[in-house]
Write a protein that holds these residues in place. Structure first.
Motif, PDB file in Angstrom:
ATOM      1  N   MET A 160       0.840  -1.186   0.000  1.00 27.27           N
ATOM      2  CA  MET A 160       0.000   0.000   0.000  1.00 27.27           C
ATOM      3  C   MET A 160       0.883   1.247   0.000  1.00 27.27           C
ATOM      4  SD  MET A 160      -3.072   0.905   2.652  1.00 27.27           S
ATOM      5  CE  MET A 160      -4.297   2.151   2.258  1.00 27.27           C
ATOM      6  N   ASP A 161       0.422   2.272  -0.717  1.00 24.35           N
ATOM      7  CA  ASP A 161       1.091   3.566  -0.756  1.00 24.35           C
ATOM      8  C   ASP A 161       0.146   4.572  -0.110  1.00 24.35           C
ATOM      9  OD1 ASP A 161       2.179   6.050  -1.471  1.00 24.35           O
ATOM     10  OD2 ASP A 161       2.940   5.294  -3.385  1.00 24.35           O
ATOM     11  N   PHE A 162       0.574   5.190   0.999  1.00 27.08           N
ATOM     12  CA  PHE A 162      -0.289   6.074   1.781  1.00 27.08           C
ATOM     13  C   PHE A 162      -0.371   7.501   1.248  1.00 27.08           C
ATOM     14  CE2 PHE A 162      -0.451   2.849   5.000  1.00 27.08           C
ATOM     15  CZ  PHE A 162      -1.531   3.181   5.808  1.00 27.08           C
ATOM     16  N   HIS A 163       0.460   7.864   0.271  1.00 21.13           N
ATOM     17  CA  HIS A 163       0.525   9.273  -0.136  1.00 21.13           C
ATOM     18  C   HIS A 163       0.714   9.343  -1.645  1.00 21.13           C
ATOM     19  CE1 HIS A 163       2.329  13.510   0.900  1.00 21.13           C
ATOM     20  NE2 HIS A 163       1.583  13.539  -0.206  1.00 21.13           N
ATOM     21  N   THR A 164      -0.386   9.528  -2.379  1.00 21.19           N
ATOM     22  CA  THR A 164      -0.315   9.613  -3.837  1.00 21.19           C
ATOM     23  C   THR A 164      -1.220  10.733  -4.340  1.00 21.19           C
ATOM     24  OG1 THR A 164      -2.172   8.159  -4.449  1.00 21.19           O
ATOM     25  CG2 THR A 164      -0.082   7.091  -3.862  1.00 21.19           C
ATOM     26  N   HIS A 165      -0.994  11.099  -5.589  1.00 21.22           N
ATOM     27  CA  HIS A 165      -1.782  12.147  -6.234  1.00 21.22           C
ATOM     28  C   HIS A 165      -2.352  11.632  -7.548  1.00 21.22           C
ATOM     29  CE1 HIS A 165      -0.512  15.199  -3.333  1.00 21.22           C
ATOM     30  NE2 HIS A 165       0.655  14.562  -3.341  1.00 21.22           N
ATOM     31  N   GLY A 166      -3.493  12.191  -7.930  1.00 24.14           N
ATOM     32  CA  GLY A 166      -4.174  11.740  -9.142  1.00 24.14           C
ATOM     33  C   GLY A 166      -4.011  12.671 -10.318  1.00 24.14           C
ATOM     34  N   ALA A 206       3.499  -1.408 -10.722  1.00 25.05           N
ATOM     35  CA  ALA A 206       4.625  -1.238  -9.793  1.00 25.05           C
ATOM     36  C   ALA A 206       4.533  -2.193  -8.608  1.00 25.05           C
ATOM     37  CB  ALA A 206       4.676   0.204  -9.300  1.00 25.05           C
ATOM     38  N   GLY A 207       3.485  -3.017  -8.568  1.00 24.14           N
ATOM     39  CA  GLY A 207       3.360  -4.017  -7.516  1.00 24.14           C
ATOM     40  C   GLY A 207       2.494  -3.613  -6.356  1.00 24.14           C
ATOM     41  N   LEU A 208       1.796  -2.484  -6.466  1.00 23.55           N
ATOM     42  CA  LEU A 208       0.928  -2.039  -5.377  1.00 23.55           C
ATOM     43  C   LEU A 208      -0.439  -2.706  -5.477  1.00 23.55           C
ATOM     44  CD1 LEU A 208       1.802   1.755  -5.513  1.00 23.55           C
ATOM     45  CD2 LEU A 208       2.379   0.183  -3.643  1.00 23.55           C
ATOM     46  N   ASP A 209      -0.985  -3.085  -4.339  1.00 27.82           N
ATOM     47  CA  ASP A 209      -2.362  -3.597  -4.275  1.00 27.82           C
ATOM     48  C   ASP A 209      -3.347  -2.484  -3.989  1.00 27.82           C
ATOM     49  OD1 ASP A 209      -1.631  -6.436  -4.482  1.00 27.82           O
ATOM     50  OD2 ASP A 209      -0.779  -6.159  -2.481  1.00 27.82           O
ATOM     51  N   ALA A 210      -2.871  -1.441  -3.304  1.00 28.63           N
ATOM     52  CA  ALA A 210      -3.768  -0.360  -2.889  1.00 28.63           C
ATOM     53  C   ALA A 210      -2.993   0.935  -2.756  1.00 28.63           C
ATOM     54  CB  ALA A 210      -4.437  -0.701  -1.552  1.00 28.63           C
ATOM     55  N   ILE A 211      -3.713   2.039  -2.950  1.00 29.54           N
ATOM     56  CA  ILE A 211      -3.143   3.364  -2.718  1.00 29.54           C
ATOM     57  C   ILE A 211      -4.147   4.199  -1.933  1.00 29.54           C
ATOM     58  CG2 ILE A 211      -1.739   3.335  -4.821  1.00 29.54           C
ATOM     59  CD1 ILE A 211      -3.824   5.260  -6.070  1.00 29.54           C
ATOM     60  N   CYS A 212      -3.645   5.164  -1.192  1.00 34.62           N
ATOM     61  CA  CYS A 212      -4.482   6.230  -0.656  1.00 34.62           C
ATOM     62  C   CYS A 212      -4.322   7.415  -1.601  1.00 34.62           C
ATOM     63  CB  CYS A 212      -4.037   6.624   0.746  1.00 34.62           C
ATOM     64  SG  CYS A 212      -4.306   5.352   1.987  1.00 34.62           S
ATOM     65  N   LEU A 213      -5.410   7.855  -2.186  1.00 33.74           N
ATOM     66  CA  LEU A 213      -5.377   9.001  -3.082  1.00 33.74           C
ATOM     67  C   LEU A 213      -5.512  10.262  -2.235  1.00 33.74           C
ATOM     68  CD1 LEU A 213      -5.328  10.065  -6.008  1.00 33.74           C
ATOM     69  CD2 LEU A 213      -7.831   9.949  -5.972  1.00 33.74           C
ATOM     70  N   THR A 214      -4.389  10.921  -1.975  1.00 37.70           N
ATOM     71  CA  THR A 214      -4.357  12.078  -1.077  1.00 37.70           C
ATOM     72  C   THR A 214      -4.062  13.337  -1.884  1.00 37.70           C
ATOM     73  OG1 THR A 214      -2.046  11.516  -0.586  1.00 37.70           O
ATOM     74  CG2 THR A 214      -3.715  10.766   0.988  1.00 37.70           C
ATOM     75  N   GLU A 215      -4.978  13.668  -2.781  1.00 36.00           N
ATOM     76  CA  GLU A 215      -4.767  14.839  -3.639  1.00 36.00           C
ATOM     77  C   GLU A 215      -4.771  16.117  -2.796  1.00 36.00           C
ATOM     78  OE1 GLU A 215      -3.389  16.625  -6.144  1.00 36.00           O
ATOM     79  OE2 GLU A 215      -4.037  14.801  -7.181  1.00 36.00           O
ATOM     80  N   HIS A 216      -4.046  17.130  -3.284  1.00 35.39           N
ATOM     81  CA  HIS A 216      -4.013  18.424  -2.609  1.00 35.39           C
ATOM     82  C   HIS A 216      -5.427  18.996  -2.510  1.00 35.39           C
ATOM     83  CE1 HIS A 216       0.327  18.843  -2.400  1.00 35.39           C
ATOM     84  NE2 HIS A 216       0.418  18.427  -3.651  1.00 35.39           N
ATOM     85  N   PHE A 217      -5.756  19.494  -1.329  1.00 31.68           N
ATOM     86  CA  PHE A 217      -7.113  19.987  -1.088  1.00 31.68           C
ATOM     87  C   PHE A 217      -7.469  21.168  -1.972  1.00 31.68           C
ATOM     88  CE2 PHE A 217      -4.893  23.244   1.042  1.00 31.68           C
ATOM     89  CZ  PHE A 217      -5.748  24.193   1.593  1.00 31.68           C
ATOM     90  N   ASN A 218      -6.457  21.904  -2.443  1.00 33.69           N
ATOM     91  CA  ASN A 218      -6.717  23.080  -3.258  1.00 33.69           C
ATOM     92  C   ASN A 218      -6.307  22.890  -4.715  1.00 33.69           C
ATOM     93  OD1 ASN A 218      -4.006  23.021  -2.680  1.00 33.69           O
ATOM     94  ND2 ASN A 218      -3.851  25.150  -1.998  1.00 33.69           N
ATOM     95  N   THR A 219      -6.274  21.633  -5.151  1.00 36.81           N
ATOM     96  CA  THR A 219      -6.010  21.374  -6.559  1.00 36.81           C
ATOM     97  C   THR A 219      -7.210  21.788  -7.398  1.00 36.81           C
ATOM     98  OG1 THR A 219      -5.144  19.702  -8.095  1.00 36.81           O
ATOM     99  CG2 THR A 219      -6.966  19.033  -6.696  1.00 36.81           C
ATOM    100  N   GLN A 220      -6.971  22.141  -8.647  1.00 35.98           N
ATOM    101  CA  GLN A 220      -8.079  22.399  -9.555  1.00 35.98           C
ATOM    102  C   GLN A 220      -8.913  21.132  -9.727  1.00 35.98           C
ATOM    103  OE1 GLN A 220      -6.913  23.977 -13.356  1.00 35.98           O
ATOM    104  NE2 GLN A 220      -5.963  25.808 -12.495  1.00 35.98           N
TER     105      GLN A 220
END
Length: 277
Positions: A1-7, A30-44
């Motif tokens: 799992m990756d706890f910090h990713t962006h979309g 890349a071998g990940l089963d899961a990610i946390c999608l932690t996009e910037h709160f002020n992204t467009q």
């Protein structure tokens, strides 16, 4: 799992379904089963991105499963700036993340970021887990917060970007703070660009599809952190490619077409790898 990713490639670029789909496919490759999608709160187009994840993924517990990305599970989250300087992560149910983001609308510019205490009070109204994002990165002041605020974090982020820059310092400081607070340290790549996936990951002993179980397994320490032997190269390559694609966009080009012209081994990807190596 990756706890910090962006979309998205960058917060000030428009949302692209093709780019996000590519990110999800590459995360699985890349071998990940899961990610946390932690996009910037002020992204467009924050809500557009999360609406897309909700509509396209098959809901399974708190996660969204993408069969066309090899069954990758996406757990919703968000990365929020605080007035003191620093970034706070949170992960939780989709409806909570989207509602919190709407409530933060008046505080999305630098001169109006909420202080940590007020942000943590807001998060406390929702069933979310709260993390200190890359706490020792330059410009951040999370470690300087009062002890009573630090104790309100549920986890600390051992960040792949910082590991690539200075692994010894990042590990010593992050694990040291975690030990002093009695809080778990988990790993996130902080990627905006798929080459960075896999530079660091959190390997749990058991599968799960809910935040309740995630919290339990995390607090029990039933996981390990795995750092890729080429983490520095992966992060540097991703950084070069991100800058190149942003320049394509700035010049009026279609950075997604440039990137995906030949799948994962596009000319842009190959050029970035060559520049690093």
């Amino acid at each position: 799992m990756d706890f910090h990713t962006h979309g998205k490639l960058a917060k000030y670029l428009p949302f692209s379904t093709e780019y996000t789909d590519w990110l999800l496919r590459e995360a699985r490759r890349a071998g990940l089963d899961a990610i946390c999608l932690t996009e910037h709160f002020n992204t467009q187009q924050f809500d557009t991105l999360y609406g897309y994840i909700e509509a396209r993924g098959q809901k399974n517990g708190d996660a969204y499963v993408f069969e066309d990305a090899g069954g990758l599970c996406v757990f919703p989250g968000m990365e929020t700036d605080i007035a003191e300087g620093g970034h706070v992560l949170c992960v939780g149910p989709m409806e909570a993340i989207r509602e919190m983001n709407r409530r933060l609308e008046p505080h999305k510019t630098k001169d109006r970021f909420l202080p940590a205490a007020q942000l943590l009070d807001l998060f406390a109204e929702y069933p979310v887990l709260v993390g200190a994002g890359h706490p020792f990165r330059a410009g951040g002041h999370i470690p300087d917060l009062p002890p009573e605020l630090l104790m309100r974090f549920d986890f600390l982020d051992l960040n792949g970007k910082d590991i690539a820059e200075d692994r010894q310092r990042t590990e010593e400081l992050t694990f040291g703070l975690g030990q002093r607070l009695g809080k778990p340290v988990v790993a996130g790549s902080d990627t905006h660009q798929a080459v960075q996936y896999g530079c660091i990951r959190t390997c749990f002993e058991h599968d799960f599809d809910s935040f309740d179980v995630l919290a339990r397994e995390m607090k029990a320490g039933r996981y390990s952190i795995c750092i890729h032997p080429d983490a520095e190269v992966k992060v540097r390559t991703a950084g070069l490619l991100k800058r190149a694609l942003k320049e394509v966009h700035a010049l009026g080009g279609d950075y997604v077409s440039v990137l995906l012209s030949r799948g994962g081994e596009s000319p842009a990807v190959l050029a970035a790898k060559k520049a690093v190596l």
